[in-house]
Enzyme design. Structure first.
Site, PDB file in Angstrom:
ATOM      1  N   TRP A 154       0.945  -1.242   0.097  1.00  0.00           N
ATOM      2  CA  TRP A 154       0.092  -0.008   0.019  1.00  0.00           C
ATOM      3  C   TRP A 154       0.967   1.234   0.000  1.00  0.00           C
ATOM      4  CZ3 TRP A 154       1.728   2.249   4.140  1.00  0.00           C
ATOM      5  CH2 TRP A 154       2.266   1.828   5.476  1.00  0.00           C
ATOM      6  N   ASN A 155       2.069   1.262   0.464  1.00  0.00           N
ATOM      7  CA  ASN A 155       2.926   2.435   0.506  1.00  0.00           C
ATOM      8  C   ASN A 155       3.254   2.910  -0.920  1.00  0.00           C
ATOM      9  OD1 ASN A 155       4.681   0.365   0.082  1.00  0.00           O
ATOM     10  ND2 ASN A 155       6.361   1.107   1.508  1.00  0.00           N
ATOM     11  N   LYS A 178      -2.108  -8.369  -7.568  1.00  0.00           N
ATOM     12  CA  LYS A 178      -2.882  -8.287  -6.344  1.00  0.00           C
ATOM     13  C   LYS A 178      -2.493  -7.192  -5.627  1.00  0.00           C
ATOM     14  CE  LYS A 178      -2.521  -9.863  -1.996  1.00  0.00           C
ATOM     15  NZ  LYS A 178      -3.109  -8.723  -1.633  1.00  0.00           N
ATOM     16  N   PRO A 179      -3.176  -6.113  -5.708  1.00  0.00           N
ATOM     17  CA  PRO A 179      -2.879  -4.907  -5.019  1.00  0.00           C
ATOM     18  C   PRO A 179      -3.358  -5.262  -3.480  1.00  0.00           C
ATOM     19  CG  PRO A 179      -4.394  -4.375  -6.253  1.00  0.00           C
ATOM     20  CD  PRO A 179      -4.305  -5.928  -6.608  1.00  0.00           C
ATOM     21  N   GLU A 254      11.153  -8.346  -2.260  1.00  0.00           N
ATOM     22  CA  GLU A 254      11.731  -6.785  -1.588  1.00  0.00           C
ATOM     23  C   GLU A 254      11.114  -6.574  -0.377  1.00  0.00           C
ATOM     24  OE1 GLU A 254      11.760  -3.551  -0.864  1.00  0.00           O
ATOM     25  OE2 GLU A 254      10.584  -2.817  -2.414  1.00  0.00           O
ATOM     26  N   CYS A 288      10.244   1.363   2.412  1.00  0.00           N
ATOM     27  CA  CYS A 288      11.390   0.186   3.037  1.00  0.00           C
ATOM     28  C   CYS A 288      12.712   0.713   2.884  1.00  0.00           C
ATOM     29  CB  CYS A 288      11.301  -0.843   1.987  1.00  0.00           C
ATOM     30  SG  CYS A 288       9.677  -1.672   1.841  1.00  0.00           S
ATOM     31  N   GLU A 383      11.847  -1.946  12.164  1.00  0.00           N
ATOM     32  CA  GLU A 383      11.314  -0.857  11.210  1.00  0.00           C
ATOM     33  C   GLU A 383      10.226  -0.301  11.896  1.00  0.00           C
ATOM     34  OE1 GLU A 383      10.985  -0.896   6.427  1.00  0.00           O
ATOM     35  OE2 GLU A 383      10.167  -2.524   7.561  1.00  0.00           O
TER      36      GLU A 383
HETATM   37  C1  SIN Z   1       9.520   0.431  -0.948  1.00  0.00           C
HETATM   38  O1  SIN Z   1       9.256   1.081   0.049  1.00  0.00           O
HETATM   39  O2  SIN Z   1       8.967  -0.646  -1.172  1.00  0.00           O
HETATM   40  C2  SIN Z   1       9.963   1.134  -2.179  1.00  0.00           C
HETATM   41  C3  SIN Z   1      10.669   2.356  -1.971  1.00  0.00           C
HETATM   42  C4  SIN Z   1      11.173   2.807  -3.414  1.00  0.00           C
HETATM   43  O3  SIN Z   1      10.872   2.088  -4.661  1.00  0.00           O
HETATM   44  O4  SIN Z   1      11.818   3.883  -3.460  1.00  0.00           O
END
Ligand code: SIN
Length: 481
Positions: A154-155, A178-179, A254, A288, A383
């Protein structure tokens, strides 16, 4: 929104807009206001199985298109995404709370993966290898891997779809997107634009659900899905990896990060503060690659904390659609509670709040700086996924490399120094997949994105990105006279 036809309230399977087999729906709400935006299909395992069958049936014809034809479809999709930039950005801000300026940036960022892989489609070169004997010739070709499942977070409701789907479609693989249930509308709008671009039925599918674990299981365990690409938490990544083992599915993961940001004594502290503001507060700290841990060396520690705190104090928090807002809400109460707990734990263990540290009503939290952070605090290991910047103190390069690497994660790292030798030494010593050197913003389509250790498997974007969606086949020609 300028054109309401971008708000789709049905899923997209086999070239048709469909409801869940059961007729069930779920609500998508605006995290800034709590308002209902739309209700969309709550699909189950059987619905997803149908999408997989459709994708698999579409595969032979799609992979037989020339690379040029696939590239042309991708370029059309790219143009349509940019043509609808404002609406896509508004939709994104409505469903994930990201400030509009960042949403506009994400549309461009996301579109750049489509453009990049449209170009890469035509460069999936093979090899001719000198054979061990004169009567043989050895050739290596690269072929589409087959149906790809893309499970996205969602981010980044748009860019994480295009970063996975771009290379898959370029390589000749149909996709099932699949969002997440928090932000499915941007994903459905992308499916609508893919339909407009002319992808044949079954090649581009989007399923929506609140039952991620059952739907995920089908995507992991169904033999017709040959590759699964996921962006999200390390915890879920591990579950998917074990579920995919039943079919030995190829995986790209990821996952989470715990990014260090190191400011050495010889750094340009003002430049470091600019980088420091971009990274932990991007998307309200919910990325992330956001910085989780700041490390400042003794001589610049006070200066860095003071300058960072005053820059953070100037950040405007509010509804992402409002003019001038730089930090939006968190995505959920769960996310907000996590931020609160991390800050409370740090303060209880001796951290000093130099800025922020309070809830602001709804899902809003003040951008926060915590000085005197130490390794025993939860925020040092987990995190936080929120707008919080803990600052740790260090004395030597050796010490800070140990501190930076003292985590199971290894996604991004950042450091600021003017010493070229130190740039190389530190960049090589950090255990991670990506390093920002005197730079806080490192993501782009031409560079390989991904992590080491428990931050994931594989790389997305860049010239390396295509390989994760293709199989290598070796052809041995014998009897050559
Ligand atoms: C992510 O937070 O998963 C991706 C961040 C990015 O592409 O800069």
């Amino acid at each position: 929104m300028q054109k309401n036809n971008l708000i789709k309230t049905e899923a997209y399977v086999n070239g048709k807009w469909v409801n869940a087999g059961t007729g069930k729906t779920f609500d998508v709400n605006n995290p800034a206001t709590g308002e209902l935006i739309a209700s969309i299909p709550d699909m189950n395992r059987e619905d997803v199985r149908q999408a997989i069958d459709a994708a698999n049936d579409a595969w032979p014809a799609y992979r037989s298109l020339t690379a040029y034809q696939r590239a042309t479809l991708l370029k059309k999709w790219y143009a349509l995404i940019l043509e609808h930039k404002e609406d896509l950005a508004t939709l994104m801000t409505l469903e994930c709370g990201k400030v509009l300026q960042e949403s506009l940036g994400e549309v461009e960022y996301g579109a750049s993966f489509v453009e990049w892989f449209a170009e890469e489609a035509r460069r999936t070169y093979g090899d001719v290898i000198p054979a061990p004997s004169n009567d043989k010739r050895i050739v290596v070709i690269k072929q589409s891997i087959g149906v790809v499942a893309a499970l996205t977070p969602w981010n980044f409701p748009l860019a994480m779809i295009t970063r996975k789907v771009g290379p898959a479609l370029a390589a000749g693989s149909p996709v099932i997107v699949k969002p997440p249930s928090e932000t499915p509308l941007t994903g459905l709008a992308l499916a609508y634009l893919a339909e407009k671009a002319g992808f044949p039925p079954g090649v581009y599918n989007t399923v929506t659900t609140t039952d991620s674990s059952e739907v995920g299981k089908e995507l992991c365990e169904n033999r017709k899905v040959r590759k699964l690409s996921f962006t999200g938490s390390t915890q879920v990544g591990k579950i998917l990896m074990s579920q995919c083992s039943s079919t030995l599915k190829k995986l790209s993961l990821e996952l989470g990060g715990n990014a260090p940001f190191i400011v050495f004594d010889d750094a340009d502290v003002d430049a470091a503060v600019i980088g420091a503001i971009i990274s932990p507060f991007r998307n309200s700290g919910q990325t992330c690659v956001c910085v989780n841990r700041f490390f400042a060396q003794d001589k610049v520690y006070e200066e860095f904390v003071a300058k960072l705190s005053s820059a953070v104090a100037a950040l405007k928090v509010g509804n992402g659609l409002d003019q001038g807002v730089q930090v939006g809400p968190l995505i959920s109460t769960k996310g907000l509670n996590k931020v609160k707990q991390h800050v409370e734990d740090a303060v209880a263990k001796g951290a000093v709040l130099t800025e922020g540290g309070k809830e602001m009503g709804g899902l809003f939290y003040q951008p926060t700086v915590l000085a005197d952070a130490t390794a025993d605090m939860v925020i040092a290991q987990e995190e936080v996924f929120g707008p919080v910047a803990p600052v740790f103190r260090f004395s030597t390069e050796e010490e800070v490399i140990k501190m930076a690497n003292d985590t199971e994660y290894g996604l991004a790292s950042y450091f600021y120094t003017k010493d070229v030798s130190r740039c190389w030494r530190v960049a090589e010593a950090l255990e991670c997949g990506m390093v920002g050197i005197n730079e806080g913003l490192i993501s782009n389509a031409v560079a390989p994105f991904g992590g080491v250790k428990e931050s994931g498997v594989g790389r997305e974007g860049s010239k390396y990105g295509m390989d994760y969606f293709m199989e290598i086949k070796y052809l041995c020609f014998g009897g050559i006279k």
